[in-house]
Design a protein around this motif. Structure first.
Motif, short mmCIF file in Angstrom:
data_model
loop_
_atom_site.label_atom_id
_atom_site.label_comp_id
_atom_site.label_asym_id
_atom_site.label_seq_id
_atom_site.Cartn_x
_atom_site.Cartn_y
_atom_site.Cartn_z
N ALA A 166 1.18 -1.38 0.38
CA ALA A 166 -0.11 -0.03 -0.32
C ALA A 166 0.88 1.62 -0.21
CB ALA A 166 -1.05 0.54 1.45
N VAL A 167 2.07 0.97 0.77
CA VAL A 167 2.97 2.28 0.70
C VAL A 167 3.08 2.65 -0.70
CG1 VAL A 167 5.22 3.15 1.78
CG2 VAL A 167 3.97 2.01 3.26
N ALA A 168 3.81 1.83 -1.07
CA ALA A 168 4.02 1.95 -2.59
C ALA A 168 2.83 2.04 -3.96
CB ALA A 168 4.64 0.59 -3.23
N GLN A 169 1.64 1.68 -3.35
CA GLN A 169 0.74 2.19 -4.45
C GLN A 169 0.67 3.57 -4.09
OE1 GLN A 169 -2.38 -0.19 -3.32
NE2 GLN A 169 -1.59 -1.84 -4.66
N ALA A 170 0.52 5.08 -3.44
CA ALA A 170 0.19 5.50 -2.35
C ALA A 170 1.37 6.20 -3.18
CB ALA A 170 -0.18 5.48 -0.55
N ASP A 171 2.93 6.35 -2.60
CA ASP A 171 4.30 6.77 -3.09
C ASP A 171 3.82 6.70 -5.02
OD1 ASP A 171 4.84 7.03 -1.04
OD2 ASP A 171 7.01 5.55 -1.06
N THR A 172 3.24 5.83 -5.27
CA THR A 172 3.37 5.83 -7.02
C THR A 172 2.25 7.05 -7.50
OG1 THR A 172 4.15 4.10 -7.16
CG2 THR A 172 2.58 4.49 -9.14
N ALA A 173 1.55 6.76 -6.55
CA ALA A 173 -0.58 7.81 -6.35
C ALA A 173 0.50 8.99 -7.07
CB ALA A 173 -1.34 7.50 -5.98
N ALA A 174 1.15 10.06 -6.01
CA ALA A 174 1.82 10.89 -5.53
C ALA A 174 2.31 12.11 -6.76
CB ALA A 174 2.12 10.78 -4.12
N ALA A 175 3.35 10.61 -7.03
CA ALA A 175 4.17 10.30 -8.20
C ALA A 175 3.32 11.18 -9.08
CB ALA A 175 4.93 9.78 -8.74
N LEU A 176 2.56 10.44 -10.32
CA LEU A 176 1.61 10.14 -10.81
C LEU A 176 0.87 11.86 -10.96
CD1 LEU A 176 0.56 7.23 -12.30
CD2 LEU A 176 2.21 8.23 -12.61
N GLU A 177 0.53 11.93 -9.63
CA GLU A 177 -0.10 13.24 -9.55
C GLU A 177 0.10 14.50 -10.07
OE1 GLU A 177 -3.91 15.17 -9.18
OE2 GLU A 177 -4.17 12.71 -8.94
N SER A 178 1.74 14.94 -9.10
CA SER A 178 2.14 15.81 -9.64
C SER A 178 3.24 16.07 -11.42
CB SER A 178 3.52 15.20 -8.49
OG SER A 178 4.30 14.04 -9.50
N ALA A 179 3.47 14.47 -11.12
CA ALA A 179 3.26 14.45 -13.03
C ALA A 179 2.27 15.02 -13.93
CB ALA A 179 4.00 13.56 -13.34
N LYS A 180 1.19 14.69 -13.36
CA LYS A 180 -0.03 15.20 -14.29
C LYS A 180 0.33 15.95 -15.12
CE LYS A 180 -3.92 14.55 -12.25
NZ LYS A 180 -4.87 14.62 -11.77
N GLY A 181 0.88 17.37 -15.27
CA GLY A 181 0.44 18.68 -16.08
C GLY A 181 1.40 18.04 -17.15
N MET A 182 2.24 17.49 -16.72
CA MET A 182 3.45 16.90 -18.19
C MET A 182 3.01 16.37 -18.89
SD MET A 182 7.21 15.62 -17.90
CE MET A 182 6.99 14.46 -17.28
N LEU A 183 2.36 15.63 -18.01
CA LEU A 183 1.54 14.07 -18.87
C LEU A 183 0.42 14.70 -19.97
CD1 LEU A 183 1.46 11.42 -16.34
CD2 LEU A 183 3.06 10.89 -18.22
N ARG A 184 -0.64 15.52 -19.17
CA ARG A 184 -1.02 15.97 -19.75
C ARG A 184 -1.21 17.03 -20.89
NH1 ARG A 184 -5.95 20.65 -18.45
NH2 ARG A 184 -7.20 20.42 -20.25
N SER A 185 -0.49 17.80 -21.14
CA SER A 185 0.97 18.81 -22.28
C SER A 185 1.55 17.40 -23.45
CB SER A 185 1.30 19.26 -21.71
OG SER A 185 3.18 18.50 -21.10
N SER B 227 -6.40 19.68 -24.43
CA SER B 227 -5.60 18.33 -24.24
C SER B 227 -6.62 17.79 -23.37
CB SER B 227 -4.55 19.26 -23.42
OG SER B 227 -3.91 19.04 -24.54
N PRO B 228 -6.93 16.86 -23.55
CA PRO B 228 -7.82 15.76 -21.77
C PRO B 228 -6.76 16.06 -20.73
CG PRO B 228 -6.72 14.10 -23.15
CD PRO B 228 -6.06 15.67 -23.95
N THR B 229 -8.08 16.42 -19.64
CA THR B 229 -7.35 15.94 -17.99
C THR B 229 -7.56 14.90 -18.23
OG1 THR B 229 -10.02 16.13 -17.81
CG2 THR B 229 -9.06 17.85 -17.61
N LEU B 230 -6.27 14.70 -16.94
CA LEU B 230 -6.15 12.87 -16.67
C LEU B 230 -6.38 12.35 -15.40
CD1 LEU B 230 -2.39 12.65 -18.15
CD2 LEU B 230 -4.51 11.92 -19.65
N THR B 231 -7.04 11.43 -15.06
CA THR B 231 -7.28 11.44 -13.68
C THR B 231 -6.89 9.94 -13.93
OG1 THR B 231 -9.21 12.28 -13.83
CG2 THR B 231 -9.25 10.41 -12.14
#
Length: 161
Positions: free
Chosen positions: A58-77, A88-92
């Motif tokens: 669960a800790v690895a899952q939470a850390d990965t979720a936080a990393a994806l959330e912080s990189a959401k802008g770069m991924l969206r662009s 550009s579609p919003t990413l969830t």
């Protein structure tokens, strides 16, 4: 509304793009062993949902979720530029818990299999409460004997008075 085939193509492209960017461009140490499993995009091509799995607890899952959330802008662009859409579609990002569901279903099937085996075992040891054939069966021999008795009682034939 867009063509469903076009929506599917865009969803597949979103999945490929996100997987490629996560693998090559995101250098966040919180990002664990991630696999992008699926992407779905709305018919108006404005919102995309990206499903992923993470190897670990669960800790690895939470850390990965936080990393994806912080990189959401770069991924969206990156996704927006590659798709060439006006917006550009919003990413969830959604954690895909397919493995947990598979394990749960396997456990349920094993429990059902065990219950069926127990029922079979009990049925093999069962005995009839009464006779094996609980219903009265008329034999043809009994019917002929009854007719012979009636004829013997009334020798003239016909009905008894």
């Amino acid at each position: 509304m867009s063509d469903p085939a076009k929506v599917r193509r865009h969803a597949e492209r979103v999945r490929e793009l996100v997987a490629s960017v996560v693998r090559s461009q995101i250098k966040d140490p919180r990002l664990g062993m991630i696999t992008i499993t699926d992407a779905r995009i709305t018919a108006d091509l404005r919102d995309a949902t990206v499903f992923y799995t993470v190897l670990g607890d669960a800790v690895a899952q939470a850390d990965t979720a936080a990393a994806l959330e912080s990189a959401k802008g770069m991924l969206r662009s990156t996704v927006g530029k590659a798709l060439g859409l006006r917006h550009s579609p919003t990413l969830t990002f959604v954690l895909d818990d397919v493995q947990d569901q598979v394990k749960h279903i396997d456990d349920l099937l094993a429990a059902a299999r065990n219950a069926d085996a127990e029922v079979q075992r009990l049925a093999a040891q069962a005995k009839y409460a009464g006779e094996a054939q609980p219903y009265r069966v008329d034999d043809e021999d009994d019917d002929e004997a009854d007719e012979a008795d009636e004829v013997a009682d009334n020798p003239r034939g016909g009905e008894a008075r």
